[in-house]
Structure formats: structure tokens, C-alpha cells
Enzyme design. Structure first.
Site, short mmCIF file in Angstrom:
data_model
loop_
_atom_site.label_atom_id
_atom_site.label_comp_id
_atom_site.label_asym_id
_atom_site.label_seq_id
_atom_site.Cartn_x
_atom_site.Cartn_y
_atom_site.Cartn_z
N CYS A 30 0.83 -1.14 -0.02
CA CYS A 30 -0.01 -0.10 0.07
C CYS A 30 1.02 1.38 -0.06
O CYS A 30 1.96 1.18 0.79
CB CYS A 30 -1.01 0.28 1.18
N ARG A 89 3.94 -0.38 -4.76
CA ARG A 89 3.44 -1.01 -3.42
C ARG A 89 2.34 -1.55 -3.25
O ARG A 89 1.74 -2.35 -2.28
CB ARG A 89 3.74 0.22 -2.28
N TRP A 126 -2.94 -2.59 -1.81
CA TRP A 126 -2.81 -3.98 -1.81
C TRP A 126 -3.44 -4.82 -1.07
O TRP A 126 -3.28 -4.38 0.30
CB TRP A 126 -1.31 -4.33 -1.66
N ASN A 131 -1.77 2.21 5.79
CA ASN A 131 -0.99 1.00 5.54
C ASN A 131 -0.60 0.28 6.49
O ASN A 131 -0.07 0.75 7.48
CB ASN A 131 0.40 1.69 4.93
N GLY A 132 -1.11 -1.05 6.50
CA GLY A 132 -0.78 -1.81 7.57
C GLY A 132 -1.97 -2.84 7.88
O GLY A 132 -2.80 -2.72 7.12
N GLU A 153 16.44 -18.42 -7.78
CA GLU A 153 16.04 -17.39 -8.20
C GLU A 153 15.49 -17.17 -9.32
O GLU A 153 14.71 -16.39 -9.80
CB GLU A 153 17.14 -16.28 -7.95
N LYS A 173 11.78 -15.39 -10.48
CA LYS A 173 11.65 -14.33 -11.40
C LYS A 173 10.64 -15.00 -12.24
O LYS A 173 9.69 -14.36 -12.90
CB LYS A 173 13.07 -14.05 -12.28
N GLU A 201 6.98 -15.15 -10.80
CA GLU A 201 6.56 -13.63 -10.49
C GLU A 201 5.79 -12.93 -11.67
O GLU A 201 5.08 -12.35 -11.32
CB GLU A 201 7.63 -13.02 -10.00
N HIS A 215 15.24 -38.26 -6.33
CA HIS A 215 14.34 -38.64 -5.18
C HIS A 215 13.09 -37.90 -5.20
O HIS A 215 12.21 -37.78 -4.35
CB HIS A 215 15.09 -37.85 -4.02
N LYS A 252 6.11 -4.68 -4.11
CA LYS A 252 7.70 -4.79 -3.99
C LYS A 252 8.06 -4.75 -2.52
O LYS A 252 8.95 -5.54 -2.12
CB LYS A 252 8.25 -3.37 -4.78
#
Ligand code: G6P
Length: 608
Positions: free
Chosen positions: A2, A27, A75, A99-100, A483, A487, A490, A506, A603
Site C-alpha cells: 500500500c 507498493r 494492496w 498502510n498496515g 532465484e 523470477k 513472478e 528423489h 515490492k
């Protein structure tokens, strides 16, 4: 998570609000809204689902004049993505952006409903607005006094900005858990979740600290700390250039940030290597004397991409600095009972320095008697930097694409420098010097691999329609495989999984068929022969393989070689992530995805 932007201005505020909130879109971008007190002292509130561009479209038709306002990009946490749940939330004269998350909001909601308040949304924020209104009417106090008293009733994380329509001469901001920074203008002032939103307005900033309440007027700012004492917070002058946050010739920030990596790494290395080939971080001032160097164990904690950087460095700490190292996902670390290793030192890693899980892990660690703690972070004024004993800055520059790229490679650069520094301290001079020597070549090597973009584009064409992709690596290339898979997930929404190549037999081998391409990172190193065996295992089961390597391989049907330039083994992990970043980027581009703002993500994740 947010974005909040608010201002009290001399000029008409609308464009400033829109511009500010647009810059905070990274955000969260589920919905956005703003509220302005206009010249007739009416509140004008405009909200809509979707990106800030939707809000801009809605506003274009209207002519609204005003000098005080708040804006928010959301968000979603409490309540689905809907117009009703979009901020600002209002209770008569009280306007709130937040925000929170407020943990006790359902209790507050029931209490306020009993007092006659009607809730139009499912958000915890609306409970804040009604609570402030209730308290103000009960005690007939000013809004600043009301906020000072009422926030004691809020449990959780929040930063918020409030306007009282009955006295629209000031913004009241409160910070507890999520960042807020004031931008100082000339007879006008601004406040935002991140200085990025303020850089075109001012260079002068005041970061609020935990528990602070700020009363922001056009010509005056008063700040009160958590004990309600009026205090002066330090003013900082930012040297970040506004130009650096523009996309320039690139289509997406992520593309720009991938290509910026040689420059960012050069910046990370700058002035940190001494004439005698030792490393010096000027900002690394320990409160307790250099305890990191005497540690017998390192505990690393991080989330997402930063976690992968920590995982790579574990191989380096143990192999080169001869120090045992464990790495844990921050949310796991802080939710279990820790048995701390003897003489252990905690290192957190974070691009933003605001990730709620990493911050809670740091706070939680303080109960366990670690020798000390250090954060490796990209944001100097961030909460992690403030709350840690010591810090090292990664100097990646501002990163806007939600999928981290340059912050990862600069984190790895700092970590390798730190390993060299500790190795020196432990008289492992040969390896320390070798690391330093090799690090100098790194930016040039990244430039070389970036030139392979056409090759990667072609591979991306072949993979763009796949539903699942596996990534394999061994040793320090295993976290690079993780990673690379992250990527891809995402930004392209292709299901991608990474495995340590040795784990293939395995379980994951059962997945192999011609529909699941397998990307294998296979640079020249001591594990190459083992990787070759894995390639054979996949090949004989009709798997389709893409080998990323600087070595020659027998290219047969179903085996594709992505031939990359030579790279020194020491810095190979930092090098190999770059083609994987490009691969994810081009696949997402082919699929027409919004690369900088992937769905459901943000982000800076400031909620646990
Ligand atoms: C979010 C971002 C990731 C990032 C992670 C940790 O999930 O989308 O790109 O890696 O947070 O963020 P940090 O700022 O702590 O590195």
C-alpha cells in the site's frame, strides 16, 4: 505494501497527489483513491478498482481545486478488491488513508457498530476512521489529541495520514510499523510511504520513527514521539537523482534494472577496496566492537530474492571465511523457538529494509543473545537499518520493478566483499585477495553476458507457451536456480520449480516428459561431471533440456545449449542469474504481462 501520499500545498493539489501516488504504485495496485478538501470546504473523494491510470482517467473529466488531500494505492489485506474497500475511508469529518493491518479491528468494529456507526467496507481502516470520529465527539478534542489518545487502542502495524475536514489546515500522520517520510517544501509539505514519491518535489526529508505522530501544516511541522514528547527529527538531504527513477529508453523498469547491473555493481564496489587489497565499508560501525569477526556462527534471515542471496552466501561464508552459516526464511525464523548456536551473529538482508517478516525476525532475535546483528540493505533510512546494530548499503540505486534484479546482484557483491573481509581477518589472505581481484572483473563480465540478449530472446520464444518449467543447479548455483524460477513465476505466471540437481532422482524425475523443459545451470566447476550425469538421466527419459553453460556439450535432439561467455568460478553465481533474469523478462514480454507490476504482488511487503 500500500502506498500513502498526502500533501498540504500552496499550488492546486490534484496533479501533485496523482503524480505522488503513481510513483508509489509498486507498493500495491489493486485499487486506488484520493480525497481532497476543495475551496468550498467539501470533501471530494474519488476511488476506483485497478491501477492509478484508472483513477487518472476518472479525474480527467473533473475540475477540482484544493490545497490539502490524501491519496492511496491499495494492496488488499482486509476485504476483497472493491471500490468500497478502497481508501480513503471516511467517518463524517474524518478522512483516513492507512498502510498496515489492525489486528483487533473486529473487536473495534463490533464496538463501533454498537455505537451506531455503519460500515460501508470490510476494511480495518474504516474502523480507524470511525474510532477517531467517536473519540473526537466524546471528548471534543482536536484531531491531533484524539489520535494521540486513540492509537493506544490499535493493535498491529500501521502508518496513516488523517485529515479533519472541520479543520483542514493540517495533515496528521502516525507511524507504527510501516514507513512514512515527510518531504519539506517551501510553504508546502508532503508525506509519503517512500521518498521516491517526493523526489521531484524536494530533496529535504524527515523520516518518522516508530511511534511518531506528525502534525504537518503548510509552514510548520511538529513531531511527537511515542511518549508524546515534542521532538526534533533529523532532516536529511537526498542525493538521489529524480532522473534515476525514470524508465528512459526501456520498456519496463525491470528491463532497465537488469541492464543497470554493471553500473550498480561498480557503485557497490566503489571506494570499498583499500590500497592494501582489503575491504572497508565506511558505514559499518558496530556498536559492540567488531563482534562479527569473532562470531563462530552466522545466522542469516531474509525473504524472497534476498533469501536467495543469503543462500548463495552460505556457500561462500563456509568455504572461504570458514565460518558455519545457516539461512532461514524470516517468517519461519520468527515463528519458532530458536536454539541459538554458540557465539552466533545475525545478518538480515533486504532491498527495502521494510519487509515486515524480516523486521519481526530482527526484533525477535533480540531475545536470544546473538553477538550482534547487521543488515545488508539498499535503503539507508529504512526501519531495518535503523533497528540494526550495524548496516552495509548495497547501493543498487532505486529499484522499482517488483521483481528484484539489481538489488540481488548487488547484495551478492556486498556479501562476497564481506566474506573477503572476514577471510582476511582470519588470515585466509590468499582467498580474500583472490575474491577482491575477481570482484573487479565482475561488472565487465555482466556486460558480456548482457550482450547475449538475442540468444536468450530466442530461447524465450521456445518456452513462452509452457505451463511448467524446472530449474536445476548444484552448489551455489542451486539458489541461483531458485532465484531464476522465482523470477519466472513472478512475472510470467508460469509454474516454475527449482531443485538441487542431486535431488532429481528423489522425486522430481517423475515429472520429466517432453512437456516440461528443464533449465540446467552448468558452469565449469568441480560439480560439472555430476551435473552431466543429471543431464543424461533427464535425456534418457525424453526430457527437453536447456543447458546454460560456458562449456561445450553434445547438442542432440532435445538438448539445447545456451552458450554463455567464460566466467571465473568465484563470481559465477552473480553472473548466471543475469541470463535467467533476461529469460523471465522476455517470456513475460512475449506473454504480454505487466512486467513491473505482476498480479497480486507488491515490492515492499510491510504486512506479516
Ligand atoms: C517482496 C518482493 C520481492 C522481494 C521480497 C523481499 O516479495 O516482491 O521482490 O524479494 O519482498 O523484499 P526485501 O525488500 O526485504 O528484499
Amino acid at each position: 505494501m500500500c502506498g500513502i501520499f498526502a500533501a498540504i500545498t500552496q499550488r492546486n493539489i490534484m496533479n501533485i497527489l496523482i503524480d505522488g501516488i503513481k510513483k508509489l504504485e509498486y507498493r500495491g495496485y489493486d485499487s486506488s483513491g484520493l480525497a481532497i478538501i476543495d475551496h468550498d470546504n467539501n470533501m471530494v473523494r474519488i476511488r476506483c478498482i485497478g491501477k492509478v491510470d484508472e483513477l487518472i482517467r476518472k479525474i480527467q473529466k473533473k475540475k477540482i481545486l484544493g490545497h490539502i488531500g490524501v491519496a492511496h494505492t491499495r494492496w488488499a489485506t482486509h476485504g476483497k478488491i472493491s471500490k468500497a474497500n478502497t481508501h480513503p475511508h471516511v467517518s463524517k469529518n474524518i478522512i483516513v488513508v492507512h498502510n498496515g493491518t489492525i489486528e483487533n479491528y473486529s473487536v473495534l468494529r463490533i464496538f463501533l457498530q454498537k455505537k451506531g456507526y455503519i460500515f460501508y467496507s470490510d476494511t480495518d481502516t474504516e474502523a480507524i476512521a470511525h474510532l477517531l470520529h467517536w473519540e473526537q465527539n466524546k471528548k471534543k478534542e482536536s484531531i491531533e489529541q484524539v489520535i494521540q489518545n486513540s492509537i493506544k487502542q490499535l493493535y498491529g502495524n500501521y502508518s496513516m495520514v488523517v485529515i479533519d475536514k472541520n479543520n483542514p489546515t493540517r495533515l496528521i500522520a502516525a507511524r507504527s510499523g510501516s514507513p512514512l517520510v515527510i518531504g519539506l517544501g517551501i510553504e508546502e509539505n508532503f508525506i509519503a510511504s517512500d521518498q521516491i514519491a517526493l523526489l521531484n518535489l524536494t530533496k529535504r526529508f524527515i523520516y518518522l520513527e516508530e511511534g511518531d505522530i506528525a502534525i504537518i501544516k503548510k509552514k510548520e511541522i511538529n513531531i511527537f514521539n511515542k511518549k508524546n514528547f515534542k521532538i526534533k527529527r533529523k532532516e536529511t538531504i537526498s542525493n538521489i537523482k529524480y532522473k534515476s527513477i525514470k524508465k528512459g529508453k526501456y520498456s519496463y523498469y525491470m528491463e532497465k534494472e537488469i541492464y543497470e547491473q554493471p553500473a550498480s555493481i561498480r557503485n557497490t564496489l566503489k571506494n570499498r577496496v583499500q590500497k592494501n587489497n582489503t575491504i572497508y565499508f565506511s558505514e559499518l560501525q558496530f556498536k559492540k566492537k567488531n563482534l562479527l569477526y569473532y562470531a563462530e556462527h552466522i545466522q542469516m534471515v531474509a525473504c524472497g530474492t534476498s533469501y536467495h542471496a543469503a543462500m548463495v552466501s552460505r556457500y561462500w561464508f563456509e568455504a572461504f571465511a570458514k565460518i558455519p552459516c545457516d539461512v532461514e526464511i524470516a517468517s519461519e525464523f520468527s515463528s519458532r523457538k530458536i536454539a541459538i548456536r554458540k557465539k552466533s551473529f545475525l545478518i538480515t538482508l533486504s532491498q527495502s529494509g521494510e519487509t515486515a517478516d524480516t523486521l519481526s525476525a530482527l526484533r525477535y532475535s533480540k531475545k536470544f543473545g546473538y553477538l550482534g546483528n547487521l543488515t545488508i540493505c539498499n535503503m539507508e533510512g529504512s526501519s531495518l537499518v535503523k533497528e540494526s546494530d550495524s548496516y552495509i548499503l548495497t547501493r543498487a540505486g532505486i529499484e522499482i520493478g517488483v521483481a528484484s534484479t539489481k538489488s540481488f546482484t548487488t547484495q551478492l557483491t556486498v556479501l562476497l566483499m564481506l566474506v573477503a573481509q572476514i577471510a582476511h581477518f582470519k588470515k585466509e589472505n590468499k582467498i580474500a585477495e583472490k575474491i577482491i581481484e575477481t570482484l573487479h572483473i565482475l561488472p565487465q563480465r555482466i556486460e558480456e553476458v548482457l550482450k547475449k540478449n538475442e540468444l536468450i530472446k530466442n530461447i524465450a520464444k521456445k518456452l513462452s507457451n509452457k505451463k511448467n518449467i524446472l530449474f536445476l543447479g548444484r552448489g551455489e548455483q542451486y539458489p541461483i536456480a531458485m532465484e531464476g524460477a522465482l523470477k519466472l513465476k513472478e512475472i510470467s505466471y508460469i509454474h516454475a520449480e527449482a531443485y538441487a540437481a542431486g535431488e532429481l532422482k528423489h522425486g522430481p524425475l517423475a515429472l520429466i516428459d517432453k512437456n516440461i523443459p528443464v533449465i540446467i545451470i552448468a558452469p565449469k566447476n568441480s560439480l560439472l561431471e555430476k551435473i552431466k550425469k543429471n543431464i543424461k538421466e533427464i535425456y534418457s527419459r525424453e526430457g527437453v533440456i536447456y543447458i546454460f553453460s560456458d562449456q561445450e556439450f553434445n547438442v542432440e535432439k532435445n538438448i539445447h545449449l545456451v552458450k554463455l561467455p567464460y566466467i571465473e568460478e568465484l563470481i559465477a553465481p552473480i553472473f548466471y542469474i543475469v541470463p535467467l533474469q533476461l529469460l523471465a523478462y522476455y517470456i513475460a514480454l512475449n506473454k504480454g504481462k505487466n512486467i513491473d507490476q505482476p498480479r497480486h504482488l507488491a515490492k515492499s511487503v510491510t504486512v506479516e
